[in-house]
Design an enzyme around this catalytic site. Structure first.
Site, short mmCIF file in Angstrom:
data_model
loop_
_atom_site.label_atom_id
_atom_site.label_comp_id
_atom_site.label_asym_id
_atom_site.label_seq_id
_atom_site.Cartn_x
_atom_site.Cartn_y
_atom_site.Cartn_z
N CYS A 35 0.84 -1.19 0.00
CA CYS A 35 0.00 0.00 0.00
C CYS A 35 0.88 1.24 0.00
CB CYS A 35 -0.92 0.02 1.23
SG CYS A 35 -2.17 1.33 1.18
N CYS B 43 -21.72 -10.53 6.40
CA CYS B 43 -21.41 -11.91 6.80
C CYS B 43 -21.26 -12.07 8.30
CB CYS B 43 -20.15 -12.41 6.09
SG CYS B 43 -18.63 -11.52 6.51
N CYS C 124 -19.44 -18.94 9.19
CA CYS C 124 -18.51 -18.22 8.32
C CYS C 124 -18.15 -19.12 7.12
CB CYS C 124 -17.23 -17.89 9.08
SG CYS C 124 -17.41 -16.65 10.34
N CYS D 33 -10.41 -16.42 4.91
CA CYS D 33 -11.03 -15.11 5.05
C CYS D 33 -9.92 -14.08 5.06
CB CYS D 33 -11.84 -15.06 6.35
SG CYS D 33 -12.39 -13.42 6.87
N ASP D 34 -10.19 -12.84 4.66
CA ASP D 34 -9.09 -11.86 4.64
C ASP D 34 -8.66 -11.46 6.04
OD1 ASP D 34 -11.51 -10.37 4.92
OD2 ASP D 34 -10.51 -8.56 4.23
N CYS E 31 -28.99 -15.23 25.06
CA CYS E 31 -29.16 -13.79 24.82
C CYS E 31 -30.34 -13.54 23.87
CB CYS E 31 -27.89 -13.19 24.24
SG CYS E 31 -28.01 -11.42 23.88
N CYS F 174 -18.36 -11.21 14.35
CA CYS F 174 -17.23 -11.76 13.61
C CYS F 174 -16.26 -12.46 14.56
CB CYS F 174 -16.50 -10.64 12.86
SG CYS F 174 -15.07 -11.21 11.92
N CYS G 63 -19.72 -7.14 22.19
CA CYS G 63 -20.99 -7.65 22.73
C CYS G 63 -21.79 -6.53 23.36
CB CYS G 63 -20.72 -8.76 23.75
SG CYS G 63 -22.21 -9.42 24.53
#
Length: 397
Positions: A20, A260, A266, A281-282, A325, A335, A352
């Site tokens: 970058c 997502c 996932c 996943c990234d 919950c 995530c 949370c």
């Protein structure tokens, strides 16, 4: 129980790897260059590009999305993406193909803007807000601010009618300015916004980096943004789009969320690095989540392999507090990258508290909006039914 077969319909691609031209303090991906020590510069070769596109189109089922991210994908140069589109056309076999592009905007010029518009790219522009917010962490390699270049890119993209979303990282500083950020983006024409909470580890894995947003403040931030979003709804049409709110609303009306993090499992897409290596996943580009390489294995097999299935289903393993919950059906534990901190045995998501604050605040409004929308859809369906019967001569209006 084994997860059902997942079709290959989305790839997240890092054509320039972690490279970058900016040096944003909160960036989690710059450090990934340690995985590829062979060279200091990382670029996807034409051969790897063609193998990836050919395999993706051969192994998908009529629809696929290519999400070009980084690092900074514009470092590849425009000819790389012109070649990518030619390869997509060559191997398409009638597929519906979507291209999305995430950029810091500093290298965008008229030629880039024209290309993105003419080829229907959906673009995510990293712009955290006005100058004092954006430049707080988003600087170049010499420590110089980047706001002016990105602000100019926003104007250029909008002038060329590129479909642009603002990608806004909410950190320890920006979280204090919800109304200013929302109004800024709306005023310059960026009425599609995605707010990304910054949760990063410090030098010691069990600690949080100083720029991490506090859970309580992020929850309050969402509530402020929610009020502004609701004020901009007219006759059940939102004048601004907030990706998280859009996804939550979809859950209230029984639809599949775009975000997502709100899914029960996932592992629904793959991340392809510049050298063809494929990861779960990234957020999980690491040796433990390396699935293989496109030069040696099929993408669809990696997506449905035991390793990826295990990765995806692990999300649904939740602590007792989550299982009982009232908001579990909405957040689904969040995530996993932010769920477990080393030394914390609770297994709760770091945000949370944020979710509890926000869902308790917004629940009644979401229910009201969902009910009104469902009534509207039922009325439209009834009207369409009457019109169809009338056309067939079965009834008279």
């Amino acid at each position: 129980m084994r997860q059902k077969y997942i079709p290959l319909n989305s790839l997240l691609i890092k054509p320039a790897g972690p490279d970058c031209n900016l040096d944003c303090e909160y960036c989690f991906y710059l450090e990934k260059d340690a995985l590829f020590p062979e060279t200091k510069t990382h670029r996807m070769s034409d051969q790897t590009l063609e193998v990836m596109i050919r395999n993706a189109l051969e192994q998908s089922r009529g629809h696929i999305s290519f999400a070009w991210q980084g690092g900074e994908p514009t470092l590849m140069g425009l000819p790389f993406f012109q070649n990518a589109l030619q390869l997509q056309q060559k191997y398409s076999q009638g597929h519906h193909i979507e291209n999305t592009f995430q950029t810091n905007g500093t290298l965008i010029d008229k030629e880039w803007a024209t290309f993105l518009h003419e080829n229907d790219f959906l673009l995510g522009l990293s712009l955290d807000g006005p100058a004092h917010i954006h430049d707080h962490y988003r600087v170049d390699k010499s420590g110089n601010p980047s706001f002016e270049k990105v602000r100019d890119a926003a104007d250029l993209l909008l002038d060329h009618q590129v479909d642009v979303n603002a990608l806004v990282v909410v950190n320890d500083y920006s979280v204090k300015y919800p109304e200013e950020i929302y109004k800024f983006h709306k005023d310059i024409g960026l009425d599609h916004m995605q707010f990304i909470p910054c949760v990063e580890h410090g030098n010691i894995h069990s600690t949080l980096a100083p720029y991490t947003v506090s859970a309580k403040e992020y929850g309050e931030f969402l509530c402020h943004i929610f009020d502004l979003w609701v004020q901009d709804i007219d006759d059940l049409v939102a004048k601004t789009s907030i990706r998280f709110f859009d996804s939550v609303f979809r859950k209230y009306v029984g639809h599949h969320p775009a975000d997502c993090t709100l899914l029960a499992n996932c592992g629904v897409y793959l991340t392809v690095e510049h050298d063809g290596s494929v990861y779960s996943c990234d957020f999980y580009v690491n040796p433990e989540n390396l699935l293989g390489n496109i030069h040696d294995a099929k993408l669809v097999d990696m997506l449905n392999g035991e390793q990826q299935i295990g990765f995806g289903s692990a999300k649904s393993t939740l602590p007792q507090e989550c299982q009982s919950c009232e908001w579990l059906g909405l957040c689904r534990g969040g995530c996993p990258k932010d769920r477990i901190l080393e030394g914390d045995e609770s297994g709760l998501h770091y945000l949370c508290e944020s979710f509890k604050i926000f869902f308790a605040y917004a629940d009644a409004t979401f229910k009201s909006l969902a009910g009104a929308w469902q009534n509207q859809q039922a009325e439209l369906a009834n009207l369409n039914s009457i019109l169809v019967r009338n056309e067939l001569g079965e009834t008279k209006v």
